[in-house]
Design an enzyme around this catalytic site. Structure first.
Site, PDB file in Angstrom:
ATOM      1  N   GLY A  60     -10.170   1.521  10.524  1.00  0.00           N
ATOM      2  CA  GLY A  60     -11.618   1.538  10.688  1.00  0.00           C
ATOM      3  C   GLY A  60     -12.288   0.481   9.823  1.00  0.00           C
ATOM      4  O   GLY A  60     -13.500   0.485   9.651  1.00  0.00           O
ATOM      5  N   LYS A  73       0.835  -1.204   0.000  1.00  0.00           N
ATOM      6  CA  LYS A  73       0.000   0.000   0.000  1.00  0.00           C
ATOM      7  C   LYS A  73       0.871   1.256   0.000  1.00  0.00           C
ATOM      8  O   LYS A  73       1.931   1.292   0.640  1.00  0.00           O
ATOM      9  CB  LYS A  73      -0.907  -0.033   1.240  1.00  0.00           C
ATOM     10  CG  LYS A  73      -1.962   1.053   1.297  1.00  0.00           C
ATOM     11  CD  LYS A  73      -2.838   0.849   2.524  1.00  0.00           C
ATOM     12  CE  LYS A  73      -3.888   1.920   2.693  1.00  0.00           C
ATOM     13  NZ  LYS A  73      -4.711   1.706   3.905  1.00  0.00           N
ATOM     14  N   SER A 113      -9.462   1.817   3.039  1.00  0.00           N
ATOM     15  CA  SER A 113      -8.511   2.581   2.265  1.00  0.00           C
ATOM     16  C   SER A 113      -7.464   1.731   1.535  1.00  0.00           C
ATOM     17  O   SER A 113      -6.740   2.232   0.678  1.00  0.00           O
ATOM     18  CB  SER A 113      -7.789   3.586   3.181  1.00  0.00           C
ATOM     19  OG  SER A 113      -7.036   2.914   4.182  1.00  0.00           O
ATOM     20  N   SER A 114      -7.402   0.427   1.826  1.00  0.00           N
ATOM     21  CA  SER A 114      -6.460  -0.455   1.116  1.00  0.00           C
ATOM     22  C   SER A 114      -7.117  -0.991  -0.152  1.00  0.00           C
ATOM     23  O   SER A 114      -6.998  -2.175  -0.481  1.00  0.00           O
ATOM     24  CB  SER A 114      -6.025  -1.605   2.031  1.00  0.00           C
ATOM     25  OG  SER A 114      -5.522  -1.136   3.259  1.00  0.00           O
TER      26      SER A 114
END
Length: 513
Positions: free
Chosen positions: A195, A98, A173-174
């Site tokens: 989260g 990432k 978000s990944s």
């Protein structure tokens, strides 16, 4: 950026074909991680064969999904030295990373323009350990602007789309990792989760993802958008096609080299005995959190897995939990460049908080974790104390239920575009375990059916308010998309959580036969 990525990848592939004209790339791409590592160690495959095969596949996947940010040319240099490390658990394995995980001489922009042209001075601890174990980081993957969304879009690299339907988001978000692995361009990647950022894209893209206990893996060299937030810690973790790959990655990372590089990490090696155990489990069961009502496919996935586990001899206890949704209003990055469209709607988060406080007024101190409205040091201490109390109360309730692990939903199926920013409420299913620091993982178990879509037409939600309506719109049109479940364990029981995930994966696989 996309043109540069394609040009570099094509040059590398051309060189690879010339040097290895007989490589059977199609065969290599079908191998699981365990099969691949075995053949690499036996010498029937070379790291060059594998890297060039995955580089070519990644180019094709990225062209369709826009999931990568750059090729790591250092991977070619590593091919010349990796042969001396055949004892490494990940010898010769290409690994995707990432973009917010530091890699020497490369930017960690987090999708924010003002962070460009600030190359990292050294590799993150996790990258150093991966290399020590013989892995070859070969590509970096996309994320949402400032990591503030569970979509995957930013003004630098653009929108990443879902490998199963380009009209859907890959999650975040990944999200770049989820899309690349789900599309077959990588078989092991490293994401981060504060989260649900590993688990949500795993659910949306039809792969497996694992968020370890907070603090189990090193955070050194992982760039957040804002340092100093301690109440809800981020956790790096593996993403892969199957659970065995997650376990192998954890085993590789939890080694003396990592403990030496980062003394703040407890020196707890991976416990293979727990992972391979076959004793019956006592399982907690949660179909709805009472805050965001699950979509029909989410609920069905949990029910079907519960039935399979019961048939296999595991026992169940119904669990009731009060959960919450958190929000983050750190918008300082707006000052340095354009704001991605998927983030504009985040202004309504304050309305989300109002809904939450009306529903669960006792959780106000905990919700302040992500909302920087604390005005004094005593208020900050009070907030930290509230989080500590909440963790202890949850563990006490868990033990009173006499359970080993918990089976519960994860958000899904994949959303239509621009809904993630509107629906911060829906992360209640994942962010809870970040606050609690519990290990949690996601396993894909099914696909959305015609019947699920028909039932969705009658979806009302828990409160029949704006967010319930938006959730229904977000997941509509999902027929054929992956359906996943979430597996949770107590802190530091990462191996038990993975063992539970493996049990779910195996039972689902056998039922499909």
């Amino acid at each position: 950026k996309t043109e540069k990525f394609s040009t570099v990848a094509k040059l590398i592939i051309r060189v690879g074909r010339k040097r290895h004209p007989t490589t059977d790339s199609a065969f290599i791409l079908t191998l699981s991680l365990s099969e691949l590592t075995q053949q690499l160690k036996e010498g029937s495959l070379t790291p060059e064969d594998v890297l060039y095969s995955y580089m070519e596949k990644t180019l094709a996947v990225n062209k369709k999904l826009n999931c990568c940010t750059e090729i790591l040319l250092e991977s070619l240099d590593q091919l010349t030295t990796v042969g001396s490390n055949k004892d490494g658990l990940l010898y010769g394995v290409p690994v995707s990373i990432k973009e917010n995980i530091t890699f020497k001489n490369h930017d960690c922009s987090c999708g924010v323009v003002i962070n460009l042209d600030q190359p990292a001075e050294k590799d993150s601890v996790l990258v150093q350990v991966l290399k020590k174990q013989g892995a070859i980081p070969f590509v970096r993957t996309n994320l949402p602007q400032a990591l503030l969304n569970y979509d995957c879009s930013n003004p630098i690299y653009g929108q990443t789309v879902n490998p199963h339907n380009p009209q859907k988001t890959s999650g975040g978000s990944s999200g770049g990792e989820g899309a690349l692995i789900g599309g077959g361009g990588s078989l092991l990647g490293i994401g981060t989760d504060i989260g649900g950022s590993i688990r949500i894209p795993a659910s949306f893209c039809g792969i497996c993802g694992f968020k370890p206990t907070a603090g189990r893996l090193s955070l050194q060299g992982l760039r957040p958008i804002y340092r100093g937030q301690k109440s809800v810690p981020s956790s790096p973790g593996p993403m892969a096609r199957d659970v065995d790959s997650l376990a192998l990655c954890m085993q590789a990372l939890l080694c003396d080299h990592m403990f030496s590089l980062d003394p703040t990490v407890p020196p707890l090696p991976f416990n293979m005995e727990i992972y391979r155990s076959s004793r019956p489990l006592r399982i907690g069961y949660l179909e709805s959190d009472g805050y965001t009502h699950p979509s029909p496919s989410m609920a069905r996935g949990v029910r079907e897995v519960k039935a399979l586990l019961e048939q296999a001899g595991h026992t169940f206890s119904v669990s009731e939990q009060t959960v919450f949704s958190c929000a983050n209003d750190l918008f300082h990055f707006r000052e340095g460049g354009p704001v991605d469209p998927c983030l504009d709607i985040l202004e309504i988060l304050h309305l989300c908080l109002n809904r939450f406080f009306v529903t669960f007024p006792c959780a106000r101190n905990c919700i302040q974790t992500f909302c920087f409205i604390l005005r004094s040091v005593p208020e900050l201490w009070k907030q930290h104390a509230a989080v500590e109390d909440y963790i202890q109360e949850t563990i006490a309730h868990w033990r009173s239920c006499n359970i080993d692990v918990l089976l519960c939903p994860v958000i899904g199926p994949a959303y239509n575009f621009l809904y993630c920013g509107k629906l911060s409420t829906a992360v209640s299913y994942t962010i809870l375990y970040n606050l609690l620091t519990f290990p949690a993982g996601v396993v894909t178990v099914s696909t959305v059916t015609t019947k699920d879509e028909e039932e969705l037409k009658h979806y009302k939600g828990c409160y029949q308010d704006m967010w319930d309506k938006l959730f229904k719109e977000a997941v509509s049109g999902g027929e054929g998309l992956p359906v996943a479940v979430q597996c949770v364990a107590l802190p530091w029981q990462d191996e038990l959580c993975l063992r539970f995930m493996k049990e779910v994966e195996q039972l689902v696989k056998e039922s499909k036969k």
